[in-house]
Scaffold this active site. Structure first.
Site, PDB file in Angstrom:
ATOM      1  N   CYS A 173      -2.990  11.188   3.837  1.00 54.41           N
ATOM      2  CA  CYS A 173      -3.305  10.299   2.699  1.00 54.41           C
ATOM      3  C   CYS A 173      -3.168  11.044   1.381  1.00 54.41           C
ATOM      4  O   CYS A 173      -2.882  10.448   0.348  1.00 54.41           O
ATOM      5  CB  CYS A 173      -4.755   9.821   2.764  1.00 54.41           C
ATOM      6  SG  CYS A 173      -5.172   8.920   4.231  1.00 54.41           S
ATOM      7  N   GLU A 226       0.824  -1.215   0.000  1.00 56.88           N
ATOM      8  CA  GLU A 226       0.000   0.000   0.000  1.00 56.88           C
ATOM      9  C   GLU A 226       0.858   1.265   0.000  1.00 56.88           C
ATOM     10  O   GLU A 226       0.397   2.353   0.339  1.00 56.88           O
ATOM     11  CB  GLU A 226      -0.948  -0.030   1.205  1.00 56.88           C
ATOM     12  CG  GLU A 226      -1.881  -1.235   1.208  1.00 56.88           C
ATOM     13  CD  GLU A 226      -3.190  -1.044   0.419  1.00 56.88           C
ATOM     14  OE1 GLU A 226      -3.771   0.057   0.493  1.00 56.88           O
ATOM     15  OE2 GLU A 226      -3.622  -1.994  -0.265  1.00 56.88           O
ATOM     16  N   HIS A 238      -4.449   1.453   7.469  1.00 53.68           N
ATOM     17  CA  HIS A 238      -3.059   1.775   7.103  1.00 53.68           C
ATOM     18  C   HIS A 238      -2.367   2.284   8.362  1.00 53.68           C
ATOM     19  O   HIS A 238      -3.009   2.909   9.213  1.00 53.68           O
ATOM     20  CB  HIS A 238      -2.988   2.902   6.057  1.00 53.68           C
ATOM     21  CG  HIS A 238      -3.432   2.518   4.686  1.00 53.68           C
ATOM     22  ND1 HIS A 238      -4.244   3.340   3.927  1.00 53.68           N
ATOM     23  CD2 HIS A 238      -3.165   1.435   3.935  1.00 53.68           C
ATOM     24  CE1 HIS A 238      -4.460   2.759   2.751  1.00 53.68           C
ATOM     25  NE2 HIS A 238      -3.822   1.611   2.728  1.00 53.68           N
TER      26      HIS A 238
HETATM   27  O1  SUG Z   1      -7.829   2.798   0.248  1.00 57.29           O
HETATM   28  N1  SUG Z   1     -10.612   4.934   0.454  1.00 57.29           N
HETATM   29  C1  SUG Z   1      -9.189   4.756   0.509  1.00 57.29           C
HETATM   30  C2  SUG Z   1      -8.608   5.694   1.537  1.00 57.29           C
HETATM   31  C3  SUG Z   1      -7.103   5.674   1.496  1.00 57.29           C
HETATM   32  C4  SUG Z   1      -6.501   6.454   2.612  1.00 57.29           C
HETATM   33  N2  SUG Z   1      -5.094   6.465   2.479  1.00 57.29           N
HETATM   34  C5  SUG Z   1      -4.226   6.423   3.503  1.00 57.29           C
HETATM   35  N3  SUG Z   1      -4.584   6.116   4.718  1.00 57.29           N
HETATM   36  N4  SUG Z   1      -2.986   6.628   3.232  1.00 57.29           N
HETATM   37  C6  SUG Z   1      -8.825   3.296   0.813  1.00 57.29           C
HETATM   38  O2  SUG Z   1      -9.541   2.667   1.614  1.00 57.29           O
HETATM   39  C7  SUG Z   1     -12.852   4.609  -0.480  1.00 57.29           C
HETATM   40  C8  SUG Z   1     -13.498   4.650  -1.840  1.00 57.29           C
HETATM   41  C9  SUG Z   1     -14.984   4.548  -1.774  1.00 57.29           C
HETATM   42  O3  SUG Z   1     -15.515   3.882  -0.876  1.00 57.29           O
HETATM   43  O4  SUG Z   1     -15.655   5.185  -2.629  1.00 57.29           O
HETATM   44  C10 SUG Z   1     -11.342   4.416  -0.549  1.00 57.29           C
HETATM   45  O5  SUG Z   1     -10.844   3.818  -1.478  1.00 57.29           O
END
Ligand code: SUG
Length: 448
Positions: free
Chosen positions: A371, A174, A250
């Site tokens: 993020c 990730e 994460h």
């Molecule tokens: O991968 N949300 C992302 C959020 C990522 C956050 N990044 C970090 N913590 N670095 C994920 O879960 C949600 C999309 C949706 O539900 O429409 C989403 O992909």
């Protein structure tokens, strides 16, 4: 030579929506099917970039991806013209259309893992695009991510790019969301800290019971090998499986590091004392003095951390050596977190100031300030070798704001994703964007 941490923020794409696609990410699941506002989302992100630039930090921008991803739908068997592909998917498999429309590439902390030149065997800055293979909607990001990073960091003398790891769960990666680097100064050798959720090949490591652990130890080790990192310059730690089961999908939802400082929650890791001792010893070998700031569960619970995104903050070094924490508005909305932050900045510790940003559109999908940015430590020569089109300036901020105003919708629901017109709108907008950012041809519709 001068060196910098440059924050490249993901520009929110025109299809930003709440698809409920990320099992294990509490915000994504609880806001599923709400209507979103892509225009507001993009402007909130741009406002943060502008504010950091105005504060004197080096700021860049990372382009969004082509969505709906019609090519991905074709690989799943939908056929005909682009409009027919979208209509057929909407009729027969709406969840697949929603996944192929996600603007999730905005969370560029997941775009790649980056190792600065001072840490790597060949003295170049290394990038490995993250395969993100825990979630289908994110697993389709890396080919375009690689092309965009290649166009931004195009100089082979200074930058080395690696393709994403094999696309299987055993190498789930990730990117920078599970990677932090400690150093005395950005241009000096540092200690790279890789945090994994489980081991794919060694059953002695515990694993979460409810939600997936997205990052494996083996993926982190592969990235460290690809980047040519020295063993003395790397520390691995396991995330506490019980916090993953509470929504910490994460590591950057429960810890953040910068310079010589790790800011983390008491429950974030397994074998915390051993890990802190190793970080301290390894950083000392390169002349650094490791400091940790632990937030006790008696002050802030894991649930508070997940709801407020306290740790998904940006910890930034100011010229006087003190640090600034960029937090989302949700931290002010949580009494315990806000009280903790008042105490933290008032006690003369290294973190002296907190600045609050409204990033609600992204937060509702589980994406906070950290993020939204990919950190790249660069020395002056390397910074000069970056494509200047992606470095934030006042005129670039103005053109991107106008571009968003011209092309983005202010409301998006599932029905809108089924509208084939949206694809044409997005392609028109992105074609213009590649000219604004001087990226050349990076999108499937531009190269096929
Ligand atoms: O991968 N949300 C992302 C959020 C990522 C956050 N990044 C970090 N913590 N670095 C994920 O879960 C949600 C999309 C949706 O539900 O429409 C989403 O992909």
């Amino acid at each position: 030579m001068k060196s910098y941490e440059v924050n490249f923020d993901g520009l929110v794409g025109p299809t930003h929506n709440y698809g409920g696609l990320s099992y294990g990410n509490v915000a994504s699941q609880s806001n599923s099917q709400q209507s979103s506002n892509p225009k507001e989302a993009a402007l909130q992100g741009l406002a943060k970039m502008k504010a950091l630039m105005d504060m004197g930090f080096q700021q860049g921008v990372l382009a969004p991806q082509e969505r709906p991803d019609v090519a991905a739908l074709r690989r799943l068997g939908f056929a005909g013209s682009d409009a027919q592909v979208i209509q057929q998917a909407a009729k027969e498999a709406m969840p697949l259309l929603v996944a192929s429309c996600s603007a999730s590439s905005m969370w560029v902390a997941n775009a790649a893992t980056v190792s600065p030149s001072a840490d790597t065997a060949d003295g170049r800055v290394h990038f490995t695009a993250a395969n993100l293979n825990c979630k289908y909607h994110r697993s389709i990001e890396h080919p375009t991510t690689s092309r965009v990073l290649g166009a931004m960091f195009a100089n082979q003398q200074h930058f080395a790019h690696h393709a994403a790891l094999p696309a299987v769960a055993q190498f789930g990666d990730e990117g920078a969301a599970n990677h932090t680097r400690f150093c005395r100064a950005y241009g000096e050798a540092g200690v790279e800290f890789f945090v994994f959720g489980r081991s794919a090949f060694d059953t002695r490591y515990p694993a979460p019971q409810k939600y997936p652990a997205r990052q494996t130890l083996e993926a982190s080790q592969a990235v460290a090998r690809l980047h040519g990192l020295r063993e003395e310059g790397v520390v691995y730690a396991q995330q506490n499986p019980s916090v993953i089961d509470q929504g910490v999908f994460h590591n950057d939802v429960i810890a953040v590091g910068n310079g010589e400082v790790l800011f983390y929650h008491e429950d974030a890791f397994l074998e915390t004392d051993k890990m802190l001792a190793e970080l301290s010893a390894k950083l000392a070998k390169v002349g650094g003095k490791f400091q940790s700031v632990c937030v006790p569960r008696s002050a802030v619970t894991v649930d508070d951390a997940v709801r407020s995104y306290l740790f998904n903050s940006q910890l930034l070094s100011r010229p006087d050596g003190s640090m600034l924490l960029i937090v989302p508005e949700e931290c002010r909305g949580n009494e315990r977190v806000w009280q903790y932050l008042q105490g933290l900045t008032g006690t003369g510790g290294v973190i002296r100031e907190v600045k609050v940003f409204d990033l609600k559109q992204s937060m509702q999908n589980g994406g906070g300030p950290a993020c939204l940015r990919l950190r790249v430590a660069l020395n002056e020569t390397e910074l000069a070798a970056v494509n200047p089109g992606v470095i934030m300036t006042a005129p670039l901020y103005d053109s991107l704001t106008q571009w968003v105003e011209r092309h983005y919708r202010d409301r998006m629901t599932e029905n809108d994703l089924a509208d084939p017109q949206l694809l044409l709108e997005c392609r028109g907008a992105l074609d213009e964007l590649t000219q604004i950012l001087k990226l050349g041809s990076v999108y499937p519709f531009q190269i096929n």
